[in-house]
Design a protein around this motif. Structure first.
Motif, PDB file in Angstrom:
ATOM      1  N   ALA A 118       0.829  -1.211   0.000  1.00 33.38           N
ATOM      2  CA  ALA A 118       0.000   0.000   0.000  1.00 33.38           C
ATOM      3  C   ALA A 118       0.863   1.260   0.000  1.00 33.38           C
ATOM      4  O   ALA A 118       0.500   2.259  -0.626  1.00 33.38           O
ATOM      5  CB  ALA A 118      -0.940  -0.002   1.205  1.00 33.38           C
ATOM      6  N   ASP A 119       1.999   1.216   0.679  1.00 37.88           N
ATOM      7  CA  ASP A 119       2.909   2.359   0.675  1.00 37.88           C
ATOM      8  C   ASP A 119       3.488   2.585  -0.722  1.00 37.88           C
ATOM      9  O   ASP A 119       3.618   3.722  -1.176  1.00 37.88           O
ATOM     10  CB  ASP A 119       4.057   2.140   1.669  1.00 37.88           C
ATOM     11  N   SER A 120       3.840   1.505  -1.391  1.00 34.36           N
ATOM     12  CA  SER A 120       4.375   1.612  -2.751  1.00 34.36           C
ATOM     13  C   SER A 120       3.335   2.188  -3.705  1.00 34.36           C
ATOM     14  O   SER A 120       3.647   3.046  -4.539  1.00 34.36           O
ATOM     15  CB  SER A 120       4.843   0.243  -3.260  1.00 34.36           C
ATOM     16  N   ILE A 121       2.102   1.728  -3.578  1.00 33.83           N
ATOM     17  CA  ILE A 121       1.025   2.238  -4.430  1.00 33.83           C
ATOM     18  C   ILE A 121       0.822   3.729  -4.192  1.00 33.83           C
ATOM     19  O   ILE A 121       0.715   4.520  -5.131  1.00 33.83           O
ATOM     20  CB  ILE A 121      -0.270   1.447  -4.191  1.00 33.83           C
ATOM     21  N   ALA A 122       0.791   4.126  -2.926  1.00 33.07           N
ATOM     22  CA  ALA A 122       0.604   5.541  -2.592  1.00 33.07           C
ATOM     23  C   ALA A 122       1.772   6.382  -3.105  1.00 33.07           C
ATOM     24  O   ALA A 122       1.573   7.509  -3.582  1.00 33.07           O
ATOM     25  CB  ALA A 122       0.434   5.712  -1.084  1.00 33.07           C
ATOM     26  N   ALA A 123       2.987   5.855  -3.019  1.00 31.25           N
ATOM     27  CA  ALA A 123       4.160   6.583  -3.503  1.00 31.25           C
ATOM     28  C   ALA A 123       4.083   6.768  -5.020  1.00 31.25           C
ATOM     29  O   ALA A 123       4.376   7.851  -5.536  1.00 31.25           O
ATOM     30  CB  ALA A 123       5.443   5.852  -3.110  1.00 31.25           C
ATOM     31  N   ILE A 124       3.668   5.731  -5.730  1.00 33.46           N
ATOM     32  CA  ILE A 124       3.513   5.838  -7.190  1.00 33.46           C
ATOM     33  C   ILE A 124       2.412   6.832  -7.531  1.00 33.46           C
ATOM     34  O   ILE A 124       2.552   7.644  -8.449  1.00 33.46           O
ATOM     35  CB  ILE A 124       3.248   4.459  -7.823  1.00 33.46           C
ATOM     36  N   GLU A 159       1.611   9.375  -5.849  1.00 30.43           N
ATOM     37  CA  GLU A 159       2.093  10.730  -5.546  1.00 30.43           C
ATOM     38  C   GLU A 159       3.086  11.239  -6.575  1.00 30.43           C
ATOM     39  O   GLU A 159       2.964  12.369  -7.059  1.00 30.43           O
ATOM     40  CB  GLU A 159       2.741  10.772  -4.160  1.00 30.43           C
ATOM     41  N   VAL A 160       4.094  10.422  -6.904  1.00 34.55           N
ATOM     42  CA  VAL A 160       5.205  10.923  -7.731  1.00 34.55           C
ATOM     43  C   VAL A 160       5.337  10.242  -9.082  1.00 34.55           C
ATOM     44  O   VAL A 160       6.193  10.607  -9.881  1.00 34.55           O
ATOM     45  CB  VAL A 160       6.555  10.828  -6.979  1.00 34.55           C
ATOM     46  N   LEU A 175      12.723   9.478  -6.871  1.00 37.04           N
ATOM     47  CA  LEU A 175      11.519  10.097  -6.306  1.00 37.04           C
ATOM     48  C   LEU A 175      10.605   9.067  -5.668  1.00 37.04           C
ATOM     49  O   LEU A 175      10.030   9.300  -4.611  1.00 37.04           O
ATOM     50  CB  LEU A 175      10.755  10.863  -7.393  1.00 37.04           C
ATOM     51  N   PHE A 176      10.470   7.911  -6.317  1.00 40.29           N
ATOM     52  CA  PHE A 176       9.645   6.851  -5.750  1.00 40.29           C
ATOM     53  C   PHE A 176      10.184   6.443  -4.378  1.00 40.29           C
ATOM     54  O   PHE A 176       9.432   6.341  -3.407  1.00 40.29           O
ATOM     55  CB  PHE A 176       9.589   5.636  -6.674  1.00 40.29           C
ATOM     56  N   ASN A 177      11.492   6.207  -4.284  1.00 42.67           N
ATOM     57  CA  ASN A 177      12.091   5.791  -3.009  1.00 42.67           C
ATOM     58  C   ASN A 177      11.975   6.874  -1.944  1.00 42.67           C
ATOM     59  O   ASN A 177      11.780   6.576  -0.766  1.00 42.67           O
ATOM     60  CB  ASN A 177      13.545   5.375  -3.205  1.00 42.67           C
ATOM     61  N   LEU A 178      12.059   8.126  -2.349  1.00 45.54           N
ATOM     62  CA  LEU A 178      11.896   9.218  -1.405  1.00 45.54           C
ATOM     63  C   LEU A 178      10.457   9.268  -0.875  1.00 45.54           C
ATOM     64  O   LEU A 178      10.234   9.397   0.333  1.00 45.54           O
ATOM     65  CB  LEU A 178      12.275  10.545  -2.052  1.00 45.54           C
ATOM     66  N   ALA A 179       9.481   9.130  -1.777  1.00 45.73           N
ATOM     67  CA  ALA A 179       8.076   9.137  -1.367  1.00 45.73           C
ATOM     68  C   ALA A 179       7.765   7.933  -0.479  1.00 45.73           C
ATOM     69  O   ALA A 179       7.024   8.051   0.507  1.00 45.73           O
ATOM     70  CB  ALA A 179       7.166   9.144  -2.599  1.00 45.73           C
ATOM     71  N   ILE A 216       6.381  15.258   7.804  1.00 46.78           N
ATOM     72  CA  ILE A 216       7.356  14.402   7.122  1.00 46.78           C
ATOM     73  C   ILE A 216       6.757  14.013   5.770  1.00 46.78           C
ATOM     74  O   ILE A 216       6.027  13.039   5.642  1.00 46.78           O
ATOM     75  CB  ILE A 216       7.693  13.155   7.952  1.00 46.78           C
ATOM     76  N   THR A 217       7.067  14.814   4.767  1.00 51.87           N
ATOM     77  CA  THR A 217       6.521  14.598   3.428  1.00 51.87           C
ATOM     78  C   THR A 217       7.644  14.437   2.414  1.00 51.87           C
ATOM     79  O   THR A 217       8.813  14.758   2.704  1.00 51.87           O
ATOM     80  CB  THR A 217       5.655  15.798   2.996  1.00 51.87           C
ATOM     81  N   THR A 218       7.279  13.994   1.250  1.00 55.26           N
ATOM     82  CA  THR A 218       8.255  13.862   0.165  1.00 55.26           C
ATOM     83  C   THR A 218       8.889  15.211  -0.142  1.00 55.26           C
ATOM     84  O   THR A 218      10.112  15.315  -0.281  1.00 55.26           O
ATOM     85  CB  THR A 218       7.570  13.294  -1.093  1.00 55.26           C
ATOM     86  N   ASP A 219       8.060  16.238  -0.243  1.00 53.03           N
ATOM     87  CA  ASP A 219       8.587  17.575  -0.541  1.00 53.03           C
ATOM     88  C   ASP A 219       9.527  18.064   0.553  1.00 53.03           C
ATOM     89  O   ASP A 219      10.593  18.633   0.255  1.00 53.03           O
ATOM     90  CB  ASP A 219       7.444  18.577  -0.725  1.00 53.03           C
TER      91      ASP A 219
END
Length: 116
Positions: A30-36, A38-39, A46-50, A67-70
């Motif tokens: 679910a974290d991977s899906i949310a990261a994709i 987002e970025v 960017l994926f690994n950062l998100a 604590i966000t990607t940005d």
């Protein structure tokens, strides 16, 4: 839930204060899906950062919602980012089941009778 703790070498500045202590949990699908979502999937960095932003459960005394990607992209030194990736890999390694079932190939038995 497995969590690993460490101390960043360079830390991040938030509201005029430096933060060094981090807790990181193991990322789930679910974290991977949310990261994709987002970025996107065009940049592995960017994926690994998100993904990392989602899995940091503690970054000093910062509130979790900060604590966000940005935020990380603008405030995290690359060496500290590498440490976070190493932490994630260490968590994955701890989770590996050494006695897990692996795929094996079984030779089917012959249906024809042996000939002499």
């Amino acid at each position: 839930m497995a969590i690993i703790q460490a101390r960043l070498r360079y830390g991040v500045e938030y509201q005029g204060e430096m933060h060094y202590d981090v807790d990181l949990r193991l990322p789930m699908v679910a974290d991977s899906i949310a990261a994709i979502d987002e970025v996107g999937a065009d940049s592995n960095l960017l994926f690994n950062l998100a993904l990392t932003a989602r899995c940091l459960t503690k970054l000093g005394g910062m509130p979790a919602e900060a604590i966000t990607t940005d935020f990380l992209s603008a405030n995290l030194v690359d060496d500290d980012f590498e440490l976070l990736i190493d932490m994630r890999n260490a968590l994955k390694k701890k989770r590996i089941n050494a006695k897990s079932a692996s795929l094996t190939t079984v030779k089917p038995s012959s249906s024809s009778a042996a000939t002499d």
